[in-house]
Design a protein around this motif. Structure first.
Motif, PDB file in Angstrom:
ATOM      1  N   VAL A   1       0.238  -3.743  -5.977  1.00  0.00           N
ATOM      2  CA  VAL A   1       0.375  -2.422  -5.377  1.00  0.00           C
ATOM      3  C   VAL A   1      -0.926  -1.630  -5.502  1.00  0.00           C
ATOM      4  CG1 VAL A   1       1.701  -0.272  -5.362  1.00  0.00           C
ATOM      5  CG2 VAL A   1       2.815  -2.411  -6.033  1.00  0.00           C
ATOM      6  N   THR A   2      -1.310  -0.981  -4.414  1.00  0.00           N
ATOM      7  CA  THR A   2      -2.398  -0.013  -4.431  1.00  0.00           C
ATOM      8  C   THR A   2      -1.811   1.323  -4.015  1.00  0.00           C
ATOM      9  OG1 THR A   2      -4.055  -1.670  -3.853  1.00  0.00           O
ATOM     10  CG2 THR A   2      -4.633   0.635  -3.462  1.00  0.00           C
ATOM     11  N   GLY A   3      -1.916   2.309  -4.896  1.00  0.00           N
ATOM     12  CA  GLY A   3      -1.432   3.652  -4.610  1.00  0.00           C
ATOM     13  C   GLY A   3      -2.606   4.568  -4.289  1.00  0.00           C
ATOM     14  N   ILE A   4      -2.503   5.293  -3.191  1.00  0.00           N
ATOM     15  CA  ILE A   4      -3.544   6.226  -2.760  1.00  0.00           C
ATOM     16  C   ILE A   4      -3.003   7.648  -2.880  1.00  0.00           C
ATOM     17  CG2 ILE A   4      -5.029   6.949  -0.849  1.00  0.00           C
ATOM     18  CD1 ILE A   4      -5.616   4.103  -1.758  1.00  0.00           C
ATOM     19  N   GLU A   5      -3.733   8.484  -3.599  1.00  0.00           N
ATOM     20  CA  GLU A   5      -3.320   9.879  -3.776  1.00  0.00           C
ATOM     21  C   GLU A   5      -4.563  10.756  -3.794  1.00  0.00           C
ATOM     22  OE1 GLU A   5      -1.827  13.225  -3.851  1.00  0.00           O
ATOM     23  OE2 GLU A   5      -0.341  11.632  -3.819  1.00  0.00           O
ATOM     24  N   GLY A   6      -4.555  11.806  -3.001  1.00  0.00           N
ATOM     25  CA  GLY A   6      -5.705  12.688  -2.881  1.00  0.00           C
ATOM     26  C   GLY A   6      -5.770  13.802  -3.905  1.00  0.00           C
ATOM     27  N   ARG A   7      -4.642  14.159  -4.486  1.00  0.00           N
ATOM     28  CA  ARG A   7      -4.641  15.259  -5.459  1.00  0.00           C
ATOM     29  C   ARG A   7      -4.973  14.713  -6.842  1.00  0.00           C
ATOM     30  NH1 ARG A   7       0.789  18.487  -4.667  1.00  0.00           N
ATOM     31  NH2 ARG A   7       1.547  16.470  -5.331  1.00  0.00           N
ATOM     32  N   SER A   8      -5.987  15.271  -7.464  1.00  0.00           N
ATOM     33  CA  SER A   8      -6.464  14.737  -8.743  1.00  0.00           C
ATOM     34  C   SER A   8      -5.393  14.805  -9.837  1.00  0.00           C
ATOM     35  CB  SER A   8      -7.741  15.448  -9.193  1.00  0.00           C
ATOM     36  OG  SER A   8      -7.518  16.831  -9.349  1.00  0.00           O
ATOM     37  N   GLU A   9      -4.573  15.865  -9.848  1.00  0.00           N
ATOM     38  CA  GLU A   9      -3.530  15.968 -10.883  1.00  0.00           C
ATOM     39  C   GLU A   9      -2.524  14.818 -10.761  1.00  0.00           C
ATOM     40  OE1 GLU A   9      -3.139  18.760  -8.293  1.00  0.00           O
ATOM     41  OE2 GLU A   9      -5.159  19.111  -8.988  1.00  0.00           O
TER      42      GLU A   9
ATOM     43  N   TYR B   1       7.032   5.179  -7.084  1.00  0.00           N
ATOM     44  CA  TYR B   1       7.369   4.015  -6.265  1.00  0.00           C
ATOM     45  C   TYR B   1       6.421   2.863  -6.566  1.00  0.00           C
ATOM     46  CZ  TYR B   1      10.560   6.778  -3.374  1.00  0.00           C
ATOM     47  OH  TYR B   1      11.592   7.554  -2.927  1.00  0.00           O
ATOM     48  N   SER B   2       5.135   3.175  -6.694  1.00  0.00           N
ATOM     49  CA  SER B   2       4.143   2.127  -6.966  1.00  0.00           C
ATOM     50  C   SER B   2       4.473   1.383  -8.260  1.00  0.00           C
ATOM     51  CB  SER B   2       2.737   2.729  -7.085  1.00  0.00           C
ATOM     52  OG  SER B   2       2.323   3.308  -5.889  1.00  0.00           O
ATOM     53  N   LEU B   3       4.767   2.123  -9.298  1.00  0.00           N
ATOM     54  CA  LEU B   3       5.069   1.499 -10.586  1.00  0.00           C
ATOM     55  C   LEU B   3       6.359   0.687 -10.536  1.00  0.00           C
ATOM     56  CD1 LEU B   3       3.989   4.469 -12.846  1.00  0.00           C
ATOM     57  CD2 LEU B   3       2.828   2.253 -12.641  1.00  0.00           C
ATOM     58  N   GLU B   4       7.350   1.201  -9.831  1.00  0.00           N
ATOM     59  CA  GLU B   4       8.613   0.459  -9.722  1.00  0.00           C
ATOM     60  C   GLU B   4       8.409  -0.834  -8.937  1.00  0.00           C
ATOM     61  OE1 GLU B   4      12.422  -0.583 -10.510  1.00  0.00           O
ATOM     62  OE2 GLU B   4      11.307   1.077 -11.390  1.00  0.00           O
TER      63      GLU B   4
ATOM     64  N   GLU C   1      -0.699  -4.666 -14.790  1.00  0.00           N
ATOM     65  CA  GLU C   1      -2.045  -4.953 -14.303  1.00  0.00           C
ATOM     66  C   GLU C   1      -2.056  -5.192 -12.803  1.00  0.00           C
ATOM     67  OE1 GLU C   1      -3.950  -7.946 -16.624  1.00  0.00           O
ATOM     68  OE2 GLU C   1      -3.393  -6.988 -18.508  1.00  0.00           O
ATOM     69  N   ASN C   2      -0.895  -5.175 -12.172  1.00  0.00           N
ATOM     70  CA  ASN C   2      -0.774  -5.452 -10.741  1.00  0.00           C
ATOM     71  C   ASN C   2      -0.644  -4.192  -9.900  1.00  0.00           C
ATOM     72  OD1 ASN C   2       1.742  -5.181 -12.039  1.00  0.00           O
ATOM     73  ND2 ASN C   2       2.792  -6.140 -10.327  1.00  0.00           N
ATOM     74  N   VAL C   3      -1.046  -3.049 -10.449  1.00  0.00           N
ATOM     75  CA  VAL C   3      -1.033  -1.800  -9.702  1.00  0.00           C
ATOM     76  C   VAL C   3      -2.325  -1.054 -10.010  1.00  0.00           C
ATOM     77  CG1 VAL C   3       0.234  -0.529 -11.488  1.00  0.00           C
ATOM     78  CG2 VAL C   3       0.283   0.288  -9.144  1.00  0.00           C
ATOM     79  N   ARG C   4      -2.871  -0.441  -8.960  1.00  0.00           N
ATOM     80  CA  ARG C   4      -4.076   0.378  -9.161  1.00  0.00           C
ATOM     81  C   ARG C   4      -3.962   1.637  -8.318  1.00  0.00           C
ATOM     82  NH1 ARG C   4      -8.906  -2.455  -5.746  1.00  0.00           N
ATOM     83  NH2 ARG C   4      -7.711  -2.658  -3.847  1.00  0.00           N
ATOM     84  N   PHE C   5      -4.602   2.687  -8.811  1.00  0.00           N
ATOM     85  CA  PHE C   5      -4.564   3.978  -8.124  1.00  0.00           C
ATOM     86  C   PHE C   5      -5.973   4.444  -7.852  1.00  0.00           C
ATOM     87  CE2 PHE C   5      -0.671   3.812 -10.633  1.00  0.00           C
ATOM     88  CZ  PHE C   5       0.255   4.015  -9.639  1.00  0.00           C
TER      89      PHE C   5
ATOM     90  N   LEU D   1       0.869  -1.174   0.000  1.00  0.00           N
ATOM     91  CA  LEU D   1       0.000   0.000   0.000  1.00  0.00           C
ATOM     92  C   LEU D   1       0.904   1.221   0.000  1.00  0.00           C
ATOM     93  CD1 LEU D   1      -2.783   1.332   0.237  1.00  0.00           C
ATOM     94  CD2 LEU D   1      -2.561   1.105   2.730  1.00  0.00           C
ATOM     95  N   ASP D   2       0.787   2.046  -1.018  1.00  0.00           N
ATOM     96  CA  ASP D   2       1.616   3.250  -1.166  1.00  0.00           C
ATOM     97  C   ASP D   2       0.731   4.466  -0.904  1.00  0.00           C
ATOM     98  OD1 ASP D   2       3.444   5.192  -1.848  1.00  0.00           O
ATOM     99  OD2 ASP D   2       3.632   4.576  -3.949  1.00  0.00           O
ATOM    100  N   LEU D   3       0.826   5.003   0.318  1.00  0.00           N
ATOM    101  CA  LEU D   3       0.021   6.165   0.696  1.00  0.00           C
ATOM    102  C   LEU D   3       0.700   7.448   0.228  1.00  0.00           C
ATOM    103  CD1 LEU D   3      -0.890   5.095   4.325  1.00  0.00           C
ATOM    104  CD2 LEU D   3      -2.338   4.972   2.287  1.00  0.00           C
ATOM    105  N   ALA D   4      -0.101   8.403  -0.215  1.00  0.00           N
ATOM    106  CA  ALA D   4       0.407   9.672  -0.759  1.00  0.00           C
ATOM    107  C   ALA D   4       1.401   9.378  -1.879  1.00  0.00           C
ATOM    108  CB  ALA D   4       1.037  10.526   0.334  1.00  0.00           C
ATOM    109  N   CYS D   5       0.956   8.601  -2.840  1.00  0.00           N
ATOM    110  CA  CYS D   5       1.840   8.065  -3.884  1.00  0.00           C
ATOM    111  C   CYS D   5       2.234   9.084  -4.954  1.00  0.00           C
ATOM    112  CB  CYS D   5       1.205   6.847  -4.529  1.00  0.00           C
ATOM    113  SG  CYS D   5      -0.261   7.201  -5.519  1.00  0.00           S
ATOM    114  N   LEU D   6       1.650  10.289  -4.907  1.00  0.00           N
ATOM    115  CA  LEU D   6       1.947  11.318  -5.905  1.00  0.00           C
ATOM    116  C   LEU D   6       1.700  10.772  -7.310  1.00  0.00           C
ATOM    117  CD1 LEU D   6       5.080  12.917  -4.243  1.00  0.00           C
ATOM    118  CD2 LEU D   6       2.735  13.790  -4.240  1.00  0.00           C
ATOM    119  N   ALA D   7       2.691  10.808  -8.185  1.00  0.00           N
ATOM    120  CA  ALA D   7       2.502  10.349  -9.560  1.00  0.00           C
ATOM    121  C   ALA D   7       2.753   8.855  -9.726  1.00  0.00           C
ATOM    122  CB  ALA D   7       3.400  11.136 -10.499  1.00  0.00           C
TER     123      ALA D   7
END
Length: 71
Positions: free
Chosen positions: A44-52, A33-36, A67-71, A24-30
């Protein structure tokens, strides 16, 4: 990849139990790290609050084809 990011990813890879491949990648930005981590086979699940940043992460996921990562 910046040296600091490479070292952090390598630390996770070196110390994560083989039977526990979920991150779980919190505040994953762009999603850098999640993609790597996804490239190493982690789910991997990346959580990011900023829509951009979320949009950039989604674009990176689509471009990578992972296919093993979602945001």
């Amino acid at each position: 990849m910046p040296e600091r990011q490479r070292r952090i990813i390598q630390t996770v890879v070196d110390h994560a139990p083989e039977h526990n491949l979920t991150v779980l990648d919190l505040a994953c930005l762009a999603g850098g790290y999640s993609l790597e981590l996804a490239s190493h086979g982690y789910q991997v699940t990346g959580i990011e609050g900023r829509s951009e940043s979320h949009e950039k992460a989604e674009r990176g996921r689509r471009e990578s084809g992972y296919e093993n990562v979602r945001f």
